[in-house]
Scaffold this active site. Structure first.
Site, PDB file in Angstrom:
ATOM      1  N   ALA A 238       0.828  -1.207   0.000  1.00 16.54           N
ATOM      2  CA  ALA A 238       0.000   0.000   0.000  1.00 16.54           C
ATOM      3  C   ALA A 238       0.867   1.263   0.000  1.00 16.54           C
ATOM      4  O   ALA A 238       2.097   1.214   0.054  1.00 16.54           O
ATOM      5  CB  ALA A 238      -0.937  -0.016   1.203  1.00 16.54           C
ATOM      6  N   HIS A 239       0.185   2.389  -0.018  1.00 19.41           N
ATOM      7  CA  HIS A 239       0.856   3.688  -0.142  1.00 19.41           C
ATOM      8  C   HIS A 239       1.855   3.950   0.983  1.00 19.41           C
ATOM      9  O   HIS A 239       1.635   3.576   2.130  1.00 19.41           O
ATOM     10  CB  HIS A 239      -0.191   4.815  -0.165  1.00 19.41           C
ATOM     11  CG  HIS A 239      -0.998   4.892   1.105  1.00 19.41           C
ATOM     12  ND1 HIS A 239      -0.597   5.611   2.204  1.00 19.41           N
ATOM     13  CD2 HIS A 239      -2.185   4.324   1.447  1.00 19.41           C
ATOM     14  CE1 HIS A 239      -1.498   5.511   3.160  1.00 19.41           C
ATOM     15  NE2 HIS A 239      -2.474   4.720   2.735  1.00 19.41           N
ATOM     16  N   ASN A 240       2.966   4.561   0.613  1.00 13.33           N
ATOM     17  CA  ASN A 240       3.986   5.043   1.553  1.00 13.33           C
ATOM     18  C   ASN A 240       4.704   3.950   2.326  1.00 13.33           C
ATOM     19  O   ASN A 240       5.363   4.227   3.338  1.00 13.33           O
ATOM     20  CB  ASN A 240       3.392   6.052   2.534  1.00 13.33           C
ATOM     21  CG  ASN A 240       2.969   7.338   1.849  1.00 13.33           C
ATOM     22  OD1 ASN A 240       1.801   7.477   1.469  1.00 13.33           O
ATOM     23  ND2 ASN A 240       3.898   8.263   1.682  1.00 13.33           N
TER      24      ASN A 240
END
Length: 358
Positions: A238-240
């Site tokens: 997922a993001h980051n």
């Protein structure tokens, strides 16, 4: 497919051959399936016993191997790793022509190295750079301002969104999606509004990404996959997230947003890692483990279970669960004994005699 003599295989491994060094080897197989023209390897505790009945023509074995047989032997320190080197020699990668297929659609502002291979029905966007020796297989879609490093290989139908950076010698298998939006929404006036995902994905050198993986772009900044990391099929990042170097992740694992994974960590299949969790360098997460939000997994003893806990605690818990039927029966017996004791006490105290009617 090339053939090699036992002597040539030994020279490739920097070792010497025992037995018939002129024997021709044209294939490779597991010990139980190998025939006289095959090479195989024996390692671990079961290696010698499995090798005893093998029909392989050549065995790659550890220095301590003592079983005798009709095969030629090559002694090395690490048989499995040496066997892998031999596989590369016997089954070399397919060589593709340096060409751009006429059905591909490439933006005029894209830069394609002349020694790259661009397959049928590929789309490459504005200001994208494809460096030397790359292979972009049929049906791939590469967005704008993407960098694809030297000698990277995209299998069919890979999708790379805009502004993604991919390093050198990266291998991406079919149907992977790199740089899709992270799952970011804000509840505004009773409905969810998308939080713009304006970051990127940075995949460093020598990474392998399995089929069907999804690596989301950061909301801000970058989602990063470190040098040498290997993702199995159907992994979601997922993001980051910040995945370190030389991390190994088995299939169907999911990383929530902003997870940090240290170098050389090992994560088993179907593990679920909660948001902002931190897995330290060289930590081991077992298959199906559930890492809670913001939890820290330390290096040392592997963790297992839901929620994840040290392996010994997890195994002890499983042992106690297996005892539940026995414990339930014991409780039933104790309850019956207590009831019998209460009945006996009531009789002795005359509590169960008829009440007088005065």
């Amino acid at each position: 497919m090339p053939s090699l003599t036992v002597a040539e295989i030994a020279a490739l491994l920097g070792a010497s051959a025992e037995g018939d060094a002129s024997r021709l080897i044209s294939g490779a197989a597991a010990l139980g399936d190998a025939i006289e023209s095959d090479v195989s390897f024996a390692s671990g505790k079961q290696g010698p016993s499995a090798a005893a009945s093998s029909k392989a023509g050549c065995l790659i074995v550890p220095d301590s191997f003592e079983v005798s047989g009709p095969w030629s032997l090559i002694r090395v320190r690490e048989p499995r790793a040496s066997f892998a080197r031999v596989l590369y020699a016997l089954y070399p990668p397919k060589r593709l022509p340096h060409s751009i297929h006429p059905t591909s659609v490439i933006a005029e502002t894209a830069t394609i190295a002349p020694d790259s291979h661009i397959g049928p029905y590929v789309t490459i966007g504005h200001a994208t750079i494809v460096e030397g020796g790359c292979v972009v297989s049929s049906g791939c879609v590469i967005g704008d301002q993407v960098t694809l490093g030297n000698s990277s290989f995209l299998h069919p139908n890979v999708t790379v969104y805009d502004r993604v950076r991919i390093g050198a010698r990266v291998l991406i298998h079919s149907n992977a999606v790199i740089g899709a939006d992270g799952f970011g929404f804000a509840l505004v006036d009773g409905h969810y509004r998308k939080f713009p995902q304006v970051g990127t994905v940075d995949i460093q050198d020598d990474v392998e990404i399995g089929a069907g993986c999804c690596i989301d772009r950061a909301a801000l900044g970058a989602t990063r996959i470190g040098r040498g990391t290997k993702l199995d099929n159907l992994v979601h990042v997922a993001h980051n997230c910040m995945i370190g170097e030389n991390v190994v992740v088995a299939a169907q694992t999911g990383f929530s947003g902003s997870v940090t994974v240290g170098d050389y960590a090992v994560i088993g299949g179907q593990a679920g890692i909660g948001e902002k969790a931190r897995i330290e360098s060289r930590a081991v997460v077992g298959g199906k483990a559930g890492i809670l939000t913001s939890a820290i997994v330390h290096a040392g003893e592997p963790v297992w279970g839901i929620p994840a806990r040290p392996l010994r605690q997890h195994l002890k818990g499983l042992a106690n669960i297996n005892k539940l039927p026995e414990l339930k029966e014991k409780l039933r017996q104790i309850g019956q004994q207590l009831k019998n004791l209460e009945d006996l006490l009531r009789k002795r105290e005359g509590l169960d005699s008829p009440k007088s009617e005065f």
